[in-house]
Structures are given as structure tokens and as C-alpha cells.
Design a protein around this motif. Structure first.
Motif, short mmCIF file in Angstrom:
data_model
loop_
_atom_site.label_atom_id
_atom_site.label_comp_id
_atom_site.label_asym_id
_atom_site.label_seq_id
_atom_site.Cartn_x
_atom_site.Cartn_y
_atom_site.Cartn_z
N ALA A 16 -7.98 -4.45 -2.13
CA ALA A 16 -7.90 -2.98 -2.22
C ALA A 16 -7.82 -2.36 -0.83
O ALA A 16 -7.03 -1.43 -0.60
CB ALA A 16 -9.12 -2.45 -2.97
N TYR A 17 -8.61 -2.87 0.10
CA TYR A 17 -8.58 -2.33 1.47
C TYR A 17 -7.24 -2.63 2.13
O TYR A 17 -6.65 -1.76 2.79
CB TYR A 17 -9.75 -2.92 2.26
CG TYR A 17 -9.79 -2.48 3.71
CD1 TYR A 17 -9.79 -1.14 4.05
CD2 TYR A 17 -9.85 -3.42 4.74
CE1 TYR A 17 -9.83 -0.72 5.37
CE2 TYR A 17 -9.89 -3.03 6.07
CZ TYR A 17 -9.88 -1.67 6.38
OH TYR A 17 -9.93 -1.28 7.69
N ALA A 18 -6.75 -3.85 1.96
CA ALA A 18 -5.46 -4.21 2.55
C ALA A 18 -4.34 -3.31 2.00
O ALA A 18 -3.46 -2.88 2.76
CB ALA A 18 -5.14 -5.68 2.27
N LEU A 19 -4.37 -3.02 0.70
CA LEU A 19 -3.36 -2.14 0.12
C LEU A 19 -3.37 -0.76 0.76
O LEU A 19 -2.31 -0.18 1.04
CB LEU A 19 -3.60 -2.00 -1.39
CG LEU A 19 -3.09 -3.11 -2.31
CD1 LEU A 19 -3.46 -2.80 -3.76
CD2 LEU A 19 -1.57 -3.27 -2.18
N GLY A 29 -14.94 9.51 -15.58
CA GLY A 29 -14.20 8.70 -14.62
C GLY A 29 -14.52 7.23 -14.69
O GLY A 29 -14.35 6.50 -13.71
N ILE A 30 -14.98 6.77 -15.85
CA ILE A 30 -15.31 5.36 -16.03
C ILE A 30 -14.03 4.53 -16.02
O ILE A 30 -12.99 4.97 -16.53
CB ILE A 30 -16.07 5.15 -17.35
CG1 ILE A 30 -17.30 6.06 -17.42
CG2 ILE A 30 -16.47 3.69 -17.53
CD1 ILE A 30 -18.25 5.91 -16.26
N THR A 31 -14.10 3.34 -15.43
CA THR A 31 -12.91 2.48 -15.35
C THR A 31 -13.30 1.04 -15.69
O THR A 31 -14.47 0.73 -15.86
CB THR A 31 -12.29 2.52 -13.94
OG1 THR A 31 -13.30 2.20 -12.97
CG2 THR A 31 -11.70 3.89 -13.63
N GLY A 32 -12.29 0.18 -15.75
CA GLY A 32 -12.53 -1.24 -15.95
C GLY A 32 -12.88 -1.60 -17.38
O GLY A 32 -12.57 -0.86 -18.33
N LYS A 59 -14.78 -5.01 -11.94
CA LYS A 59 -15.72 -3.99 -12.40
C LYS A 59 -15.06 -2.65 -12.67
O LYS A 59 -15.69 -1.74 -13.22
CB LYS A 59 -16.86 -3.83 -11.39
CG LYS A 59 -17.73 -5.09 -11.29
CD LYS A 59 -18.74 -4.98 -10.17
CE LYS A 59 -19.70 -6.16 -10.20
NZ LYS A 59 -19.05 -7.47 -10.02
N GLY A 60 -13.80 -2.49 -12.28
CA GLY A 60 -13.11 -1.22 -12.50
C GLY A 60 -12.27 -0.85 -11.28
O GLY A 60 -11.92 -1.71 -10.46
N GLU A 61 -11.96 0.43 -11.16
CA GLU A 61 -11.10 0.88 -10.06
C GLU A 61 -11.87 0.87 -8.75
O GLU A 61 -12.79 1.65 -8.54
CB GLU A 61 -10.58 2.29 -10.33
CG GLU A 61 -9.71 2.81 -9.19
CD GLU A 61 -9.22 4.24 -9.39
OE1 GLU A 61 -8.88 4.89 -8.39
OE2 GLU A 61 -9.19 4.70 -10.55
N LEU A 62 -11.45 0.00 -7.84
CA LEU A 62 -11.98 -0.02 -6.49
C LEU A 62 -10.91 0.54 -5.57
O LEU A 62 -9.81 -0.01 -5.48
CB LEU A 62 -12.35 -1.44 -6.07
CG LEU A 62 -12.79 -1.62 -4.62
CD1 LEU A 62 -14.08 -0.84 -4.34
CD2 LEU A 62 -12.98 -3.08 -4.26
N PRO A 83 -16.26 3.39 -5.38
CA PRO A 83 -16.87 2.19 -5.96
C PRO A 83 -17.04 2.29 -7.48
O PRO A 83 -17.67 3.21 -7.98
CB PRO A 83 -18.25 2.16 -5.28
CG PRO A 83 -18.56 3.61 -5.04
CD PRO A 83 -17.27 4.36 -4.95
N PRO A 84 -16.49 1.35 -8.25
CA PRO A 84 -16.64 1.43 -9.71
C PRO A 84 -18.08 1.30 -10.17
O PRO A 84 -18.48 1.93 -11.14
CB PRO A 84 -15.78 0.26 -10.22
CG PRO A 84 -15.64 -0.66 -9.06
CD PRO A 84 -15.66 0.20 -7.84
N SER A 85 -18.90 0.51 -9.47
CA SER A 85 -20.29 0.31 -9.90
C SER A 85 -21.06 1.62 -9.94
O SER A 85 -21.77 1.92 -10.90
CB SER A 85 -21.00 -0.69 -8.99
OG SER A 85 -20.50 -1.99 -9.14
N LEU A 86 -20.95 2.43 -8.87
CA LEU A 86 -21.68 3.69 -8.81
C LEU A 86 -21.22 4.63 -9.91
O LEU A 86 -22.04 5.23 -10.63
CB LEU A 86 -21.48 4.34 -7.44
CG LEU A 86 -22.05 5.75 -7.29
CD1 LEU A 86 -23.56 5.74 -7.43
CD2 LEU A 86 -21.63 6.36 -5.96
N ILE A 87 -19.93 4.78 -10.07
CA ILE A 87 -19.40 5.74 -11.05
C ILE A 87 -19.72 5.29 -12.47
O ILE A 87 -20.09 6.11 -13.33
CB ILE A 87 -17.89 5.94 -10.82
CG1 ILE A 87 -17.68 6.60 -9.46
CG2 ILE A 87 -17.27 6.78 -11.93
CD1 ILE A 87 -16.28 6.63 -8.97
N ASN A 88 -19.62 3.99 -12.75
CA ASN A 88 -19.93 3.51 -14.09
C ASN A 88 -21.40 3.66 -14.44
O ASN A 88 -21.76 3.78 -15.61
CB ASN A 88 -19.50 2.04 -14.22
CG ASN A 88 -17.99 1.87 -14.22
OD1 ASN A 88 -17.24 2.84 -14.27
ND2 ASN A 88 -17.54 0.64 -14.14
#
Length: 386
Positions: A95-98, A233-236, A327-330, A349-354
């Protein structure tokens, strides 16, 4: 991570919310011991055994990731992304490289794109097996499901170690490609692991999916409605467990995912059981992607020859890169001012939002269900407390 928490000795009594003569019991569940890899607490109000209020408390592990990155070179931040989710370092790197590649207009060679897909989907396999093992452990099962899961996870980690030199903090991606090509025999070993994985999934499902205790503890428990999942905004897998057909691999088609045939599993009820089943089915789809990628990977370079690592200074601008992490959208949002380090660096971070819908899923449930619901989220504190 394992969601197991222990209730502390902190209890208080307050008047019942319904105006009756009963009282609410306030319980602080957690925090876990500070020597663990993440500390999380829930402040829960109970009417008997029924949850009437829940407040997630985090921030114990805050490491200033984003501010540190603004004083580092772009490449210097790559190892820090490993520490966001130590089960999924390669998808963090990706994700960071993208984001940086969008910012600087960097192209990635074909072989490197295939390597990214292969390592990314292997990451999804080992993450989902671990999460299901932890979920069953949190439910009170013996160590058998977790040990089954870790047996398969070890095979993937062995592949990561021989490819990257590390089992967990892989630091594998680079802007414009990958750090190292496959050693001799690596692809054949990966193919053996992938070909054997469906048999493991069949055994895992026979052991778990029809188990009456698992079904009683998960069906109709921790329901997350489709509407709330979208609004929050839940993902994954959490989002797809609620029946929303949204997978960034299909939506953005980042990398070369448009070349692969795979389905997006969906749940119907949005409960813990659906989230469990979605992860099982996603692993079967990851196996399909891996089989195609291993079959079709071409020869060639693994790095863009035009990309200069030393003195890397992207032009002024901004970019957002995201992946469908396990875990979802990072996502990473970067602003460049033309200097060697980002002017602004922000992680989605998907963890925080989920975790933000934890109370909604727990209200009205029994206190014994809280840890099971928490485990079905699949969060990790390195991502929550960046």
C-alpha cells in the motif's frame, strides 16, 4: 491478534437505565498486560448479563508512526510500515509503495507485479487462518483449531523467510518493484504449499463449520447491518460479511488483479458466523489467484531501472494509494514538497475504523459474547495505535 481480555477487579454500580430498581454493573475489561504486543480495554455497562453500553479504549501503544515518517526519507519509512500489522507486513509495504509510485509516476515491471500478488495472497492466507484459530480460542475451544492454523501459517512464513530474509518484518517492497527475486526452487515450494492448502481448508471446515457450539455462539451474534457498515466506513471481510460487494482488488484493479479470475464471497446476515465464513471462502479464492499467478509469472527484471533510490525526491504533489489488505482498506496519503521526506504522511488503518462499530454489535448481547464479537473484527493494535 487474539482478542482475549480479562475483566479487571474494577466494578461500579449505577442506577438502571430503565428507571427500575435494578442497577447497572460497570466492568473494565482489560487492559492486557503491557508486555503483550498491544493493549486494549473495553469499559462495559451491564444490566444483568446484557450489554447496555460499551466504550473501546485504545491509545496505550501510540508510537508516533506518522510524525516520524515526516522526518524520514521515503524509503526510510518502508520498514515502519511492517510494524503497522506484523501479521501482514508485505501488504503494508504494498500500500505504501503504491502511494509513492503514484506520487512519482513510477512503473513496476511485470515480474515484480506477479511477485507482489503472490506474496500478498500468501499473506491473506496466513492472516485468515490465524484469525480463525484465535477466534475459536477466544470462544473457549481447546488449542486444536489454533494449532491447525499455525501449522499452515508456518509453511507460509518459511516461504517469506527464504524470499525476504524475515518471517514477519519482511521489508520486501520497493518503489518500482521488489527488493529481491525468488531464490532457486522457491516457486516450486510455493506451488506445493498452495496445492496442499485446499485440503487443509476442507479439514478445517469439517472440524469447525458445522460444529453446534460454534454455530450457537456465532449465528445471530454481533450483527452488523449493511447500512451501518457502509455509513461507518467499514471495509474488508467485515463489510463483505454484511453482504456488501466491495473489494478493492475488483474496484481499483491495482497491480495486475484484473488478470485473475476470482469471486468476492459475501455474507447474508452480518453476524460473527458470516464473518468467519467469508474469511474461509476468501482463502479459497486466494488459492485460485495464487495458482494463476504462479502459472503465469514471466521472466524479467524485478525493479524499474529508471527509479533512483538514492536522492529520491518526488515532485511536489499529493497521492493516495490503497490495497485490499486482509483486514480491509489500508491506505497511505502522502504530500510531497519536493524534499527527500514527505511533507505529510497519513495512514488509513482498517483496524481502527472497523473497531468503531464494536459497541453497535455488542448492544443487547450477553457479556460472554463480547470477546467473540471482538475477535471477529480481526484488528491489530499496531495499526490502531500508530
Amino acid at each position: 491478534m487474539s482478542a482475549t481480555t480479562a475483566a479487571t477487579a474494577h466494578f461500579t454500580l449505577k442506577p438502571s437505565t430503565d428507571g427500575g430498581e435494578g442497577q447497572l454493573l460497570e466492568v473494565s475489561m482489560g487492559p492486557q498486560h503491557p508486555s503483550t504486543h498491544g493493549v486494549f480495554r473495553m469499559d462495559v455497562a451491564l444490566d444483568g448479563e446484557r450489554v447496555v453500553k460499551l466504550k473501546p479504549v485504545f491509545g496505550y501503544l501510540h508510537r508516533n508512526h506518522e510524525k516520524i515518517a515526516e522526518t524520514e526519507t521515503y524509503l526510510g519509512s518502508m520498514p515502519y510500515t511492517d510494524r503497522l500489522d506484523y501479521l501482514c507486513s508485505i501488504t503494508n509495504n504494498w500500500a505504501y509503495a503504491l502511494a509513492v509510485e503514484k506520487l512519482a509516476g513510477i512503473q513496476v515491471p511485470e515480474r515484480a507485479e506477479y511477485l507482489r500478488v503472490i506474496t500478498g495472497e500468501l499473506t491473506r492466507l496466513q492472516n485468515h487462518t490465524s484469525v480463525i484459530g484465535f477466534l475459536l480460542q477466544d470462544m473457549g475451544a481447546s488449542g486444536t483449531p489454533l494449532m491447525y492454523a499455525f501449522r499452515e501459517r508456518e509453511k507460509v512464513l518459511d516461504l517469506f523467510e527464504s524470499l525476504t530474509g524475515s518471517r514477519m518484518m519482511c521489508n520486501y517492497m520497493r518503489f518500482g518493484g521488489c527488493r529481491a527475486d525468488m531464490p532457486a526452487g522457491w516457486l516450486q515450494q510455493a506451488q506445493k504449499v498452495v496445492e496442499a492448502f485446499p485440503r487443509f481448508l476442507d479439514e478445517f471446515e469439517r472440524l469447525l463449520s458445522g460444529n453446534e457450539i460454534l454455530m450457537a455462539r456465532t449465528q445471530g451474534v454481533g450483527v452488523l447491518s449493511k447500512e451501518l457498515a457502509v455509513d461507518a466506513g467499514i471495509t474488508g471481510p467485515m463489510l463483505r460479511g454484511s453482504g456488501v460487494n466491495y473489494d478493492i482488488r475488483k474496484v481499483d484493479k491495482y497491480g495486475i488483479y484484473e488478470r485473475f479470475s476470482f469471486k468476492v464471497p459475501l455474507g447474508e446476515h452480518g453476524d460473527v458466523y458470516d464473518r468467519y465464513m467469508v474469511r474461509l471462502l476468501e482463502m479459497r479464492e486466494s488459492v485460485k489467484i495464487l495458482q494463476q499467478a504462479i502459472r503465469d509469472i514471466p521472466p524479467g527484471p524485478i525493479m524499474d531501472a529508471k527509479t533512483k533510490i538514492r536522492g529520491f525526491r518526488p515532485k511536489a504533489g499529493e497521492a493516495y494509494g490503497r490495497t485490499e489488505s486482509p483486514k480491509g482498506e489500508l491506505g497511505f496519503y502522502l504530500i510531497s514538497d519536493g524534499s527527500p521526506n514527505p511533507y505529510r504522511y497519513r495512514v488509513r488503518p482498517p483496524s481502527l475504523i472497523n473497531l468503531t462499530v464494536l459497541e453497535d454489535m455488542c448492544l443487547g448481547q450477553n457479556v460472554a459474547d463480547i470477546v467473540v464479537i471482538l475477535g471477529s473484527i480481526d484488528f491489530i493494535l499496531g495499526e490502531v495505535d500508530r
